[in-house]
Design an enzyme around this catalytic site. Structure first.
Site, PDB file in Angstrom:
ATOM      1  CG  HIS A   1      -2.274   0.607   0.935  1.00  0.00           C
ATOM      2  ND1 HIS A   1      -2.441   1.705   0.129  1.00  0.00           N
ATOM      3  CD2 HIS A   1      -3.524   0.268   1.355  1.00  0.00           C
ATOM      4  CE1 HIS A   1      -3.723   2.022   0.076  1.00  0.00           C
ATOM      5  NE2 HIS A   1      -4.399   1.165   0.793  1.00  0.00           N
TER       6      HIS A   1
ATOM      7  CG  ASP B   1      -9.375 -10.795 -20.002  1.00  0.00           C
ATOM      8  OD1 ASP B   1      -8.797 -11.859 -19.717  1.00  0.00           O
ATOM      9  OD2 ASP B   1     -10.082 -10.653 -21.032  1.00  0.00           O
TER      10      ASP B   1
END
Length: 426
Positions: free
Chosen positions: A162, A369
């Site tokens: 993060h 994807d």
């Protein structure tokens, strides 16, 4: 005889380096990276149903791996390591080492483990990547594990730092890896580093560190239907003479009010709600290009009211409180960038009166994807934190619609009432 418990066999972690030469040297992190994020890793799973393109699982994984290797050329900092050349000064050391990649195989189909719905029938440690023992997890920027199921489906476990990414930034990198895995010549969005373009205002004096209490939060999963979300929006519009509110406003108002009703703190006790709001739109003109920037672009928004106020308020009034807090963001964030902030908005009491919400439904992880279609479901695995009540918003598994709430925000004595209150909007 009972069916055997599902097992996962993992290959040893392997480094995937960039396919070509990349720059070396240290890159700074932004003041937001170093303030908004702590040096923690975020784990999540993308669940992909079996694809219908006829490619072998081995070819699909090889293409995915190649996509990561190719993405690490334009995203070369991700192939480096987090370093601390002087105490407290965190940077990205562009070493070009690469990211750790784990291949795994499950002994079952996705259906056998209920599509990885909760409760997980495979231990989460089997689904997420971890580095070899000589590497420190906190130094790594991103890792991936792809687990093949006997049905032809996959679970992709991602672990990211993060400090380097916010959710939208991590999704941007994964989309790029997916595009390159599918044969595109370059990512559709060019990456932008430029962390030093964000101002570094003087640090506000920090008060005493917050005291931590370990709570015994109950994990609950609830879905808010699209029909009820639409009804809340219509009610708010009617109550305000035509004003609009977002899905986030509507759902967050439900969480805040239902939790206040369930925990039933004394009338004058404070109840607080916090969330990290995106500031990308407020960095236009500050960053050379906001499109493609993959660092942290968030600022904390906090709401404090008395327990009685939120319990007794109409839901439309609580929605209005959300709108006011978000509208104040522009002034507060601009003040912070100019060094004019008077209060440390990151310093929030971590008692039972505070709940934090995080919206994962729109950051982009559901649109990645790698060559075998988009995931049918994405969920986070950072659900073992017990120091602050938290709610995470997810897209429910396809074909469901609405918002799924991953709730860890009340203890057992309040769980039934909370579930009953939330169920009014399911």
């Amino acid at each position: 005889m009972a069916d055997a418990a599902p097992t996962v066999s993992k290959s040893p972690p392997a480094l995937v380096p960039p396919v070509g030469p990349t720059p070396r040297g240290a890159l700074p992190l932004s003041s937001i990276d170093k303030t908004a994020a702590v040096r923690v890793s975020v784990d999540f799973i993308q669940v992909f149903p079996p694809s219908t393109d006829g490619a072998s699982a081995g070819d699909q994984v090889a293409a995915m791996r190649d996509g990561f290797a190719r993405a690490l050329v334009p995203y070369y900092p991700v192939a480096g390591r987090i370093a601390e050349p002087t105490p407290g000064d965190l940077v990205v050391d562009c070493t070009g080492e690469g990211v750790w990649f784990v291949e795994a195989a499950a002994s079952c189909s996705l259906a056998d483990v209920n599509g990885l719905e909760r409760p997980l029938l495979i231990p989460k440690g089997e689904l997420i990547p971890r580095p070899p023992p000589e590497e420190k997890l906190e130094d790594l920027i991103l890792m991936a594990q792809v687990t093949k199921f006997t049905c032809g489906g996959f679970a992709v476990g991602i672990c990211f730092s993060h400090l380097v990414f916010d959710g939208q930034g991590a999704a941007q990198f994964l989309k790029a890896a997916g595009e390159l895995a599918r044969g595109l010549p370059a990512p559709s969005v060019a990456p932008v580093w430029d962390r030093d373009a964000i101002p570094d205002p003087p640090k506000l004096p920090r008060g005493p560190p917050p005291s931590f209490t370990a709570f015994n939060f109950v994990t609950q999963v609830v879905e808010i239907s699209p029909e009820n979300i639409a009804r809340i929006k219509e009610d708010f519009k009617a109550a305000t003479g035509g004003e609009t509110c977002s899905t986030f406003d509507a759902v967050t108002a439900v969480v805040f009010k239902c939790r206040a009703l369930a925990v039933e703190l004394p009338d004058t006790a404070e109840v607080r709600l916090g969330f990290a709001a995106s500031t990308r739109h407020l960095l236009q003109g500050v960053l050379p290009s906001v499109d493609g920037y993959y660092g942290n672009c968030v600022y904390p928004v906090g709401i404090t009211r008395s327990s009685k106020t939120i319990r007794e308020a109409a839901l439309t009034e609580v929605v209005g409180v959300m709108r006011e807090a978000k509208e104040a963001l522009t002034v507060r964030f601009t003040d912070w960038m100019r060094g004019g902030a008077k209060d440390d908005h990151y310093n929030v009491p971590l008692d039972y009166g505070t709940v934090t919400v995080s919206d994962w439904s729109r950051v982009g992880f559901n649109e990645v994807d790698y060559g075998f279609g988009e995931p049918g479901y994405v969920f986070t695995l950072n659900d073992d934190v017990n120091i602050v009540a938290s709610v995470i918003y997810l897209k429910p598994p396809t074909p469901k619609r609405g918002i799924r709430l991953m709730l860890r925000c009340v203890e057992e004595p309040h769980a039934a009432v909370f579930a009953d209150e939330i169920a009014k909007y399911a």
